[in-house]
Motif scaffolding. Structure first.
Motif, PDB file in Angstrom:
ATOM      1  N   ILE A   7      -2.829  -0.841 -41.197  1.00 27.14           N
ATOM      2  CA  ILE A   7      -2.233  -1.383 -42.421  1.00 27.14           C
ATOM      3  C   ILE A   7      -1.417  -0.263 -43.044  1.00 27.14           C
ATOM      4  N   SER A   8      -0.214  -0.581 -43.481  1.00 26.20           N
ATOM      5  CA  SER A   8       0.614   0.397 -44.184  1.00 26.20           C
ATOM      6  C   SER A   8       1.327  -0.296 -45.341  1.00 26.20           C
ATOM      7  N   ARG A   9       1.781   0.508 -46.272  1.00 25.75           N
ATOM      8  CA  ARG A   9       2.450  -0.003 -47.468  1.00 25.75           C
ATOM      9  C   ARG A   9       3.959   0.227 -47.334  1.00 25.75           C
ATOM     10  N   ILE A  10       4.732  -0.746 -47.760  1.00 31.23           N
ATOM     11  CA  ILE A  10       6.187  -0.620 -47.742  1.00 31.23           C
ATOM     12  C   ILE A  10       6.579   0.558 -48.645  1.00 31.23           C
ATOM     13  N   SER A  11       7.538   1.364 -48.208  1.00 33.74           N
ATOM     14  CA  SER A  11       7.897   2.569 -48.962  1.00 33.74           C
ATOM     15  C   SER A  11       8.906   2.290 -50.071  1.00 33.74           C
ATOM     16  N   SER A  12       9.732   1.281 -49.897  1.00 35.82           N
ATOM     17  CA  SER A  12      10.677   0.873 -50.934  1.00 35.82           C
ATOM     18  C   SER A  12      11.015  -0.593 -50.709  1.00 35.82           C
ATOM     19  N   PRO A  13      11.436  -1.276 -51.755  1.00 37.07           N
ATOM     20  CA  PRO A  13      11.710  -2.719 -51.606  1.00 37.07           C
ATOM     21  C   PRO A  13      12.741  -3.006 -50.508  1.00 37.07           C
ATOM     22  N   LEU A  14      12.470  -4.028 -49.732  1.00 37.54           N
ATOM     23  CA  LEU A  14      13.394  -4.484 -48.699  1.00 37.54           C
ATOM     24  C   LEU A  14      13.672  -5.963 -48.915  1.00 37.54           C
ATOM     25  N   PRO A  15      14.893  -6.390 -48.650  1.00 36.04           N
ATOM     26  CA  PRO A  15      15.190  -7.823 -48.776  1.00 36.04           C
ATOM     27  C   PRO A  15      14.426  -8.602 -47.706  1.00 36.04           C
ATOM     28  N   PRO A  16      14.131  -9.862 -47.987  1.00 35.66           N
ATOM     29  CA  PRO A  16      13.413 -10.694 -47.004  1.00 35.66           C
ATOM     30  C   PRO A  16      14.082 -10.705 -45.632  1.00 35.66           C
ATOM     31  N   SER A  17      15.405 -10.648 -45.592  1.00 36.36           N
ATOM     32  CA  SER A  17      16.100 -10.660 -44.301  1.00 36.36           C
ATOM     33  C   SER A  17      15.754  -9.419 -43.468  1.00 36.36           C
ATOM     34  N   GLU A  18      15.560  -8.283 -44.120  1.00 38.67           N
ATOM     35  CA  GLU A  18      15.188  -7.063 -43.397  1.00 38.67           C
ATOM     36  C   GLU A  18      13.759  -7.154 -42.866  1.00 38.67           C
ATOM     37  N   ILE A  19      12.874  -7.728 -43.651  1.00 37.64           N
ATOM     38  CA  ILE A  19      11.492  -7.928 -43.195  1.00 37.64           C
ATOM     39  C   ILE A  19      11.486  -8.846 -41.968  1.00 37.64           C
ATOM     40  N   GLU A  20      12.255  -9.927 -42.029  1.00 35.32           N
ATOM     41  CA  GLU A  20      12.352 -10.845 -40.887  1.00 35.32           C
ATOM     42  C   GLU A  20      12.915 -10.128 -39.665  1.00 35.32           C
ATOM     43  N   ASN A  21      13.912  -9.280 -39.880  1.00 35.53           N
ATOM     44  CA  ASN A  21      14.522  -8.539 -38.777  1.00 35.53           C
ATOM     45  C   ASN A  21      13.519  -7.582 -38.131  1.00 35.53           C
ATOM     46  N   ILE A  22      12.694  -6.938 -38.933  1.00 37.54           N
ATOM     47  CA  ILE A  22      11.658  -6.055 -38.392  1.00 37.54           C
ATOM     48  C   ILE A  22      10.764  -6.848 -37.444  1.00 37.54           C
ATOM     49  N   GLY A  23      10.354  -8.035 -37.865  1.00 38.69           N
ATOM     50  CA  GLY A  23       9.503  -8.877 -37.022  1.00 38.69           C
ATOM     51  C   GLY A  23      10.188  -9.293 -35.735  1.00 38.69           C
ATOM     52  N   LYS A  24      11.457  -9.702 -35.821  1.00 37.14           N
ATOM     53  CA  LYS A  24      12.191 -10.142 -34.628  1.00 37.14           C
ATOM     54  C   LYS A  24      12.390  -9.006 -33.640  1.00 37.14           C
ATOM     55  N   VAL A  25      12.843  -7.873 -34.135  1.00 40.81           N
ATOM     56  CA  VAL A  25      13.093  -6.724 -33.258  1.00 40.81           C
ATOM     57  C   VAL A  25      11.785  -6.239 -32.639  1.00 40.81           C
ATOM     58  N   PHE A  61       2.955   3.430 -31.204  1.00 35.79           N
ATOM     59  CA  PHE A  61       2.353   3.740 -32.496  1.00 35.79           C
ATOM     60  C   PHE A  61       2.919   5.040 -33.066  1.00 35.79           C
ATOM     61  N   GLU A  62       3.208   6.013 -32.222  1.00 33.24           N
ATOM     62  CA  GLU A  62       3.845   7.247 -32.698  1.00 33.24           C
ATOM     63  C   GLU A  62       5.219   6.932 -33.295  1.00 33.24           C
ATOM     64  N   ASN A  63       5.973   6.048 -32.649  1.00 32.83           N
ATOM     65  CA  ASN A  63       7.281   5.643 -33.189  1.00 32.83           C
ATOM     66  C   ASN A  63       7.129   4.910 -34.511  1.00 32.83           C
ATOM     67  N   ILE A  64       6.141   4.048 -34.601  1.00 34.11           N
ATOM     68  CA  ILE A  64       5.899   3.296 -35.837  1.00 34.11           C
ATOM     69  C   ILE A  64       5.595   4.252 -36.980  1.00 34.11           C
ATOM     70  N   LYS A  65       4.789   5.274 -36.714  1.00 35.72           N
ATOM     71  CA  LYS A  65       4.432   6.229 -37.760  1.00 35.72           C
ATOM     72  C   LYS A  65       5.640   6.998 -38.284  1.00 35.72           C
ATOM     73  N   GLU A  66       6.685   7.119 -37.476  1.00 31.94           N
ATOM     74  CA  GLU A  66       7.915   7.827 -37.865  1.00 31.94           C
ATOM     75  C   GLU A  66       8.841   6.966 -38.733  1.00 31.94           C
ATOM     76  N   ASP A  67       8.636   5.665 -38.743  1.00 34.56           N
ATOM     77  CA  ASP A  67       9.511   4.731 -39.463  1.00 34.56           C
ATOM     78  C   ASP A  67       9.328   4.907 -40.975  1.00 34.56           C
ATOM     79  N   ASP A  68      10.402   5.280 -41.653  1.00 37.86           N
ATOM     80  CA  ASP A  68      10.305   5.573 -43.090  1.00 37.86           C
ATOM     81  C   ASP A  68      10.337   4.336 -43.989  1.00 37.86           C
ATOM     82  N   ARG A  69      10.348   3.141 -43.393  1.00 37.76           N
ATOM     83  CA  ARG A  69      10.293   1.922 -44.214  1.00 37.76           C
ATOM     84  C   ARG A  69       8.886   1.612 -44.695  1.00 37.76           C
TER      85      ARG A  69
END
Length: 72
Positions: A7-25, A61-69
Motif C-alpha cells: 500500500i502506498s499513498r499518492i504523492s500529489s494530486p493526479l487527474p482521474p485520467s492519469e490514474i486510469e492510465n497507470i492502471g492500463k499501462v 517492485f524496485e521500479n515501482i518504488k522509484e516512481d515518484d507519483r
C-alpha cells in the motif's frame, strides 16, 4: 513464484485520467512479463498485489518504488 502486496499513498494530486492510465499501462506491462495481480486506487491510496516469477516481481517492485507519483 512470489507474491508482493503493498500500500502506498499518492504523492500529489493526479487527474482521474492519469490514474486510469497507470492502471492500463501496468496491466499491459504485467501481461508481457506474466505477472498477475490487482491494482486498486481509493482515497489517495494505491493497493497492489503482484504475483509471478521471483526475479521478475523483485525487479518490478524496485521500479515501482522509484516512481515518484506515490510514496510509502
Amino acid at each position: 513464484m512470489k507474491r508482493i502486496t503493498y500500500i502506498s499513498r499518492i504523492s500529489s494530486p493526479l487527474p482521474p485520467s492519469e490514474i486510469e492510465n497507470i492502471g492500463k499501462v501496468s496491466a499491459e506491462n504485467n501481461k508481457e512479463k506474466n505477472i498477475t495481480g490487482v491494482l486498486i486506487f481509493i482515497q489517495g491510496l494505491f493497493f497492489q498485489i503482484l504475483e509471478g516469477e521471483d526475479q521478475i516481481v523483485d525487479e518490478l517492485f524496485e521500479n515501482i518504488k522509484e516512481d515518484d507519483r506515490h510514496m510509502e
